[in-house]
Every structure is written in structure tokens, then in C-alpha cells.
Design a protein around this motif. Structure first.
Motif, PDB file in Angstrom:
ATOM      1  N   ALA A  51       0.753  -1.219   0.009  1.00 12.17           N
ATOM      2  CA  ALA A  51      -0.143  -0.024  -0.045  1.00 12.17           C
ATOM      3  C   ALA A  51       0.862   1.286  -0.035  1.00 12.17           C
ATOM      4  N   ASP A  52       1.988   1.257   0.842  1.00 13.53           N
ATOM      5  CA  ASP A  52       2.786   2.417   0.904  1.00 13.53           C
ATOM      6  C   ASP A  52       3.447   2.618  -0.800  1.00 13.53           C
ATOM      7  N   GLU A  53       3.894   1.362  -1.310  1.00  9.00           N
ATOM      8  CA  GLU A  53       4.421   1.621  -2.644  1.00  9.00           C
ATOM      9  C   GLU A  53       3.391   2.201  -3.804  1.00  9.00           C
ATOM     10  N   PHE A  54       2.292   1.797  -3.513  1.00  8.90           N
ATOM     11  CA  PHE A  54       1.040   2.371  -4.342  1.00  8.90           C
ATOM     12  C   PHE A  54       0.932   3.852  -4.110  1.00  8.90           C
ATOM     13  N   VAL A  55       1.052   4.407  -2.939  1.00  8.83           N
ATOM     14  CA  VAL A  55       0.672   5.867  -2.522  1.00  8.83           C
ATOM     15  C   VAL A  55       2.081   6.527  -3.319  1.00  8.83           C
ATOM     16  N   THR A  56       3.356   6.129  -2.964  1.00 12.05           N
ATOM     17  CA  THR A  56       4.508   6.467  -3.635  1.00 12.05           C
ATOM     18  C   THR A  56       4.236   6.760  -5.158  1.00 12.05           C
ATOM     19  N   ASN A  57       3.969   5.635  -5.663  1.00 11.79           N
ATOM     20  CA  ASN A  57       4.028   5.448  -7.066  1.00 11.79           C
ATOM     21  C   ASN A  57       2.653   6.495  -7.714  1.00 11.79           C
ATOM     22  N   THR A  58       1.588   6.633  -6.962  1.00  9.15           N
ATOM     23  CA  THR A  58       0.863   7.194  -7.627  1.00  9.15           C
ATOM     24  C   THR A  58       1.202   8.683  -7.451  1.00  9.15           C
ATOM     25  N   ALA A  59       2.009   9.211  -6.879  1.00  8.26           N
ATOM     26  CA  ALA A  59       2.497  10.508  -7.072  1.00  8.26           C
ATOM     27  C   ALA A  59       3.471  10.614  -8.218  1.00  8.26           C
ATOM     28  N   ALA A  60       4.388   9.382  -7.961  1.00 10.05           N
ATOM     29  CA  ALA A  60       5.909   9.594  -8.876  1.00 10.05           C
ATOM     30  C   ALA A  60       5.276   9.650 -10.277  1.00 10.05           C
ATOM     31  N   PHE A  61       4.269   8.519 -10.575  1.00 12.48           N
ATOM     32  CA  PHE A  61       3.802   8.332 -11.892  1.00 12.48           C
ATOM     33  C   PHE A  61       2.568   9.251 -12.323  1.00 12.48           C
ATOM     34  N   GLY A  62       2.076  10.032 -11.267  1.00 11.14           N
ATOM     35  CA  GLY A  62       0.877  10.729 -11.585  1.00 11.14           C
ATOM     36  C   GLY A  62      -0.415   9.944 -12.146  1.00 11.14           C
ATOM     37  N   TYR A  63      -0.813   8.920 -11.227  1.00  8.86           N
ATOM     38  CA  TYR A  63      -1.881   8.088 -11.569  1.00  8.86           C
ATOM     39  C   TYR A  63      -3.317   8.996 -11.637  1.00  8.86           C
ATOM     40  N   PRO A  64      -3.845   8.919 -12.744  1.00  6.66           N
ATOM     41  CA  PRO A  64      -5.080   9.781 -12.814  1.00  6.66           C
ATOM     42  C   PRO A  64      -6.261   9.253 -11.803  1.00  6.66           C
ATOM     43  N   ALA A  65      -6.965  10.326 -11.302  1.00  7.53           N
ATOM     44  CA  ALA A  65      -7.931   9.787 -10.097  1.00  7.53           C
ATOM     45  C   ALA A  65      -8.516   8.605 -10.452  1.00  7.53           C
ATOM     46  N   GLU A  66      -9.096   8.339 -11.776  1.00 11.46           N
ATOM     47  CA  GLU A  66      -9.925   7.178 -12.276  1.00 11.46           C
ATOM     48  C   GLU A  66      -8.997   5.949 -11.926  1.00 11.46           C
ATOM     49  N   VAL A  67      -7.852   5.863 -12.101  1.00  8.91           N
ATOM     50  CA  VAL A  67      -6.957   4.817 -12.095  1.00  8.91           C
ATOM     51  C   VAL A  67      -6.817   4.477 -10.371  1.00  8.91           C
ATOM     52  N   VAL A  68      -6.700   5.462  -9.728  1.00  8.07           N
ATOM     53  CA  VAL A  68      -6.485   5.430  -8.328  1.00  8.07           C
ATOM     54  C   VAL A  68      -7.982   4.730  -7.561  1.00  8.07           C
ATOM     55  N   THR A  69      -9.056   5.315  -8.088  1.00  9.74           N
ATOM     56  CA  THR A  69     -10.273   4.767  -7.753  1.00  9.74           C
ATOM     57  C   THR A  69     -10.536   3.408  -8.148  1.00  9.74           C
ATOM     58  N   GLN A  70     -10.121   3.000  -9.534  1.00 16.16           N
ATOM     59  CA  GLN A  70     -10.454   1.620  -9.901  1.00 16.16           C
ATOM     60  C   GLN A  70      -9.432   0.599  -9.129  1.00 16.16           C
ATOM     61  N   ALA A  71      -8.031   1.186  -8.835  1.00 15.13           N
ATOM     62  CA  ALA A  71      -7.244   0.154  -8.094  1.00 15.13           C
ATOM     63  C   ALA A  71      -7.748  -0.043  -6.746  1.00 15.13           C
ATOM     64  N   GLN A  72      -8.248   0.975  -5.793  1.00  9.31           N
ATOM     65  CA  GLN A  72      -8.749   0.808  -4.541  1.00  9.31           C
ATOM     66  C   GLN A  72      -9.836  -0.021  -4.640  1.00  9.31           C
TER      67      GLN A  72
END
Length: 167
Positions: A118-139
Motif C-alpha cells: 500500500a505504501d508503494e502504491f501511494v508513492t507511485n501514485t505521486a511519482a507516476f501521476g496516476y489519474p484519479a480514475e486509476v486510483v479509484t479503480q485500483a482501490q
């Protein structure tokens, strides 16, 4: 049985890992691919060397879902490992690409289900700029998988065992 290359990439397109699997078949859950013990997995990060698998396993690449799952034969201490990914992209019948979103779920042989990285997901969300839709779908995928793995809902109940036997 034909070979299928499974290519995992990071969100920015960088290679992550690759393995050549055996196409076992399809069912209502998706495409089932096998990795017999000794199959070489190539890693593209952190200087990790290519390594052989230590147990037989089958991978489910579901139709239009935000995950893929690997089911391990005993005596592996893991029963199921799920990568949260964008839906698979097939390049013909012999290659499938999965974009790994760094969030994983694990079910151990004793039945415990844990969210991993989960920590890597948060880090890479910022690093790679995951769009909000990608974050929502992943969660959402992670929450749904946690419930299904805990309950033993199919394909996480018994369906996968026939594919392990076929391998």
C-alpha cells in the motif's frame, strides 16, 4: 499448449517483469496460464536477477478486470497472490501486457488475507501521476479482491484447483 508471454510494466511503460507461460485454457473467469516449477521469471528492476519459479502455479488473466491472480501449488506458503493492474491488453494470442499498479493482495495457506505494498502504491501514485480514475479503480479492485479472497468466492474458492491439476 501454446506459450504466452506475460509482460508486466510500470505505469510509465518501463518493464517490470516477464515470464513465458503455458496457455491452459479459458473459462468464465478469464484466461488461465501455467508456470511449471523451474519457469524463468525475468525482473527488470533493482538489479534482481532472473530466477526459476519454485512451485507450479497458474495465473488467471480475467476479462476486463483491474487485477490478475497467481495461484500456487503446495507447499508454497502463499495460496494466491493478486496484482492490481489495469485491465490486460492482449497482443495476439501469444502476449499479454499488464500495467502493475503496485498494490497487491495475498492469501496465505492458513487463510489470512493481507493487503501488500500500500505504501508503494501511494508513492507511485505521486511519482507516476496516476489519474484519479486509476486510483479509484485500483482501490475498488483491492477492496473487492479482499472480500472475495476472504470469503473464498470463485475463482478463489476451488475453481483454480482444476487448472493447477491440468498444469
Amino acid at each position: 499448449m501454446d506459450g504466452v508471454d506475460v509482460v508486466l510494466r510500470k505505469y510509465d511503460g518501463r518493464p517490470h517483469r516477464r515470464v513465458t507461460t503455458v496457455h491452459l485454457g479459458e473459462d468464465r473467469h478469464g484466461t488461465w496460464l501455467g508456470t511449471p516449477m523451474g519457469t524463468i521469471v525475468t525482473y527488470s528492476y533493482g538489479g534482481k536477477p532472473a530466477a526459476p519459479t519454485r512451485h507450479n502455479a497458474v495465473r488467471l488473466v480475467p476479462h476486463d478486470r483491474w487485477w490478475c491472480a497467481v495461484f500456487f501449488a503446495a507447499p508454497n506458503h502463499l495460496d494466491v497472490y493478486c496484482d492490481i493492474t489495469v485491465p490486460a491488453r492482449w497482443d495476439g494470442p501469444s502476449e499479454v501486457t499488464l500495467i502493475d499498479l503496485d498494490l497487491d493482495l495475498v492469501r496465505y495457506r492458513d487463510g489470512r488475507v493481507e493487503l501488500d505494498d500500500a505504501d508503494e502504491f501511494v508513492t507511485n501514485t505521486a511519482a507516476f501521476g496516476y489519474p484519479a480514475e486509476v486510483v479509484t479503480q485500483a482501490q475498488a479492485a483491492a477492496a473487492g479482491l479482499h472480500a472475495d479472497l476472504t470469503a473464498g468466492a470463485e475463482p478463489f474458492g476451488t475453481d483454480y484447483r482444476a487448472w493447477l491439476e491440468k498444469l
